[in-house]
Design a protein around this motif. Structure first.
Motif, PDB file in Angstrom:
ATOM      1  N   ARG A  33       0.830  -1.219   0.000  1.00  0.00           N
ATOM      2  CA  ARG A  33       0.000   0.000   0.000  1.00  0.00           C
ATOM      3  C   ARG A  33       0.860   1.265   0.000  1.00  0.00           C
ATOM      4  O   ARG A  33       0.553   2.225  -0.707  1.00  0.00           O
ATOM      5  N   LEU A  34       1.913   1.273   0.796  1.00  0.00           N
ATOM      6  CA  LEU A  34       2.787   2.443   0.844  1.00  0.00           C
ATOM      7  C   LEU A  34       3.444   2.703  -0.509  1.00  0.00           C
ATOM      8  O   LEU A  34       3.482   3.838  -0.988  1.00  0.00           O
ATOM      9  N   VAL A  35       3.957   1.656  -1.124  1.00  0.00           N
ATOM     10  CA  VAL A  35       4.630   1.807  -2.415  1.00  0.00           C
ATOM     11  C   VAL A  35       3.627   2.196  -3.500  1.00  0.00           C
ATOM     12  O   VAL A  35       3.895   3.088  -4.316  1.00  0.00           O
ATOM     13  N   ALA A  40       1.441   6.231  -7.158  1.00  0.00           N
ATOM     14  CA  ALA A  40       0.258   6.938  -7.662  1.00  0.00           C
ATOM     15  C   ALA A  40       0.408   8.457  -7.577  1.00  0.00           C
ATOM     16  O   ALA A  40      -0.145   9.183  -8.398  1.00  0.00           O
ATOM     17  N   THR A  41       1.163   8.927  -6.597  1.00  0.00           N
ATOM     18  CA  THR A  41       1.337  10.376  -6.431  1.00  0.00           C
ATOM     19  C   THR A  41       2.602  10.891  -7.106  1.00  0.00           C
ATOM     20  O   THR A  41       2.944  12.060  -6.959  1.00  0.00           O
ATOM     21  N   GLY A  42       3.297  10.012  -7.829  1.00  0.00           N
ATOM     22  CA  GLY A  42       4.485  10.439  -8.554  1.00  0.00           C
ATOM     23  C   GLY A  42       5.740  10.538  -7.707  1.00  0.00           C
ATOM     24  O   GLY A  42       6.729  11.129  -8.135  1.00  0.00           O
ATOM     25  N   GLU A  43       5.719   9.975  -6.524  1.00  0.00           N
ATOM     26  CA  GLU A  43       6.893  10.038  -5.649  1.00  0.00           C
ATOM     27  C   GLU A  43       7.952   8.998  -6.023  1.00  0.00           C
ATOM     28  O   GLU A  43       9.053   9.038  -5.498  1.00  0.00           O
ATOM     29  N   ILE A  44       7.591   8.080  -6.900  1.00  0.00           N
ATOM     30  CA  ILE A  44       8.521   7.054  -7.366  1.00  0.00           C
ATOM     31  C   ILE A  44       8.684   7.221  -8.864  1.00  0.00           C
ATOM     32  O   ILE A  44       7.689   7.418  -9.585  1.00  0.00           O
ATOM     33  N   ARG A  45       9.916   7.147  -9.325  1.00  0.00           N
ATOM     34  CA  ARG A  45      10.165   7.263 -10.758  1.00  0.00           C
ATOM     35  C   ARG A  45       9.326   6.245 -11.528  1.00  0.00           C
ATOM     36  O   ARG A  45       9.106   5.129 -11.068  1.00  0.00           O
ATOM     37  N   THR A  46       8.913   6.628 -12.705  1.00  0.00           N
ATOM     38  CA  THR A  46       8.058   5.753 -13.507  1.00  0.00           C
ATOM     39  C   THR A  46       8.811   4.552 -14.085  1.00  0.00           C
ATOM     40  O   THR A  46       8.184   3.581 -14.495  1.00  0.00           O
ATOM     41  N   SER A  88      18.457   7.992  -3.927  1.00  0.00           N
ATOM     42  CA  SER A  88      19.502   8.448  -4.832  1.00  0.00           C
ATOM     43  C   SER A  88      20.328   7.351  -5.470  1.00  0.00           C
ATOM     44  O   SER A  88      21.153   7.646  -6.335  1.00  0.00           O
ATOM     45  N   GLY A  89      20.177   6.136  -5.042  1.00  0.00           N
ATOM     46  CA  GLY A  89      20.992   5.052  -5.582  1.00  0.00           C
ATOM     47  C   GLY A  89      22.397   5.097  -5.021  1.00  0.00           C
ATOM     48  O   GLY A  89      22.654   5.715  -3.994  1.00  0.00           O
TER      49      GLY A  89
END
Length: 98
Positions: A33-35, A40-46, A88-89
Motif C-alpha cells: 500500500r505504501l509503495v 500513484a502520487t508520482g513520488e517514485i520514478r516511472t 539516490s541510488g
C-alpha cells in the motif's frame, strides 16, 4: 514483526508458519500500500517497478535483524543509509556506471 519471528520463520514447522502467515502477509500488504500510494502520487520514478520496489523494501527491512552489529551502528543511521540508497541510488553526481 519481531526479530525472532523474522529470523526463525522459514525454519518453523509448516503448521506454525501457517498460524503466523497472517502477520507476515499484513506486513507485506502494508508495504504494498505504501509503495502503490507513492507510485500513484508520482513520488517514485516511472521506470521503477512498484512491485520490485515493494519486495526490495520489505525483504531488506526483514533482514536488518540478521545484520552483524558493526553493519548497523544505530537504527537511525541505518535507516538514513537505506533511505539515501532508495532515493539516490549508489552513483554520486557525475558518476558513471553505464
Amino acid at each position: 514483526m519481531s526479530p525472532a519471528h523474522i529470523r526463525n520463520y522459514r525454519t518453523l514447522p509448516e503448521e506454525i508458519r501457517e498460524r503466523l502467515r497472517p502477520e507476515l502477509e499484513a506486513f507485506s500488504v502494508l508495504w504494498d500500500r505504501l509503495v502503490q500510494a507513492a507510485a500513484a502520487t508520482g513520488e517514485i520514478r516511472t521506470d521503477i517497478d512498484p512491485f520490485v520496489l515493494h519486495l526490495f523494501v520489505a525483504h531488506t527491512s526483514e533482514q536488518l535483524v540478521t545484520w552483524p552489529d558493526y553493519a548497523k551502528p544505530s537504527t537511525a543511521k541505518t535507516v538514513d543509509t537505506i533511505l539515501a540508497l532508495m532515493r539516490s541510488g549508489v552513483v554520486g553526481p557525475g558518476g558513471g556506471g553505464e
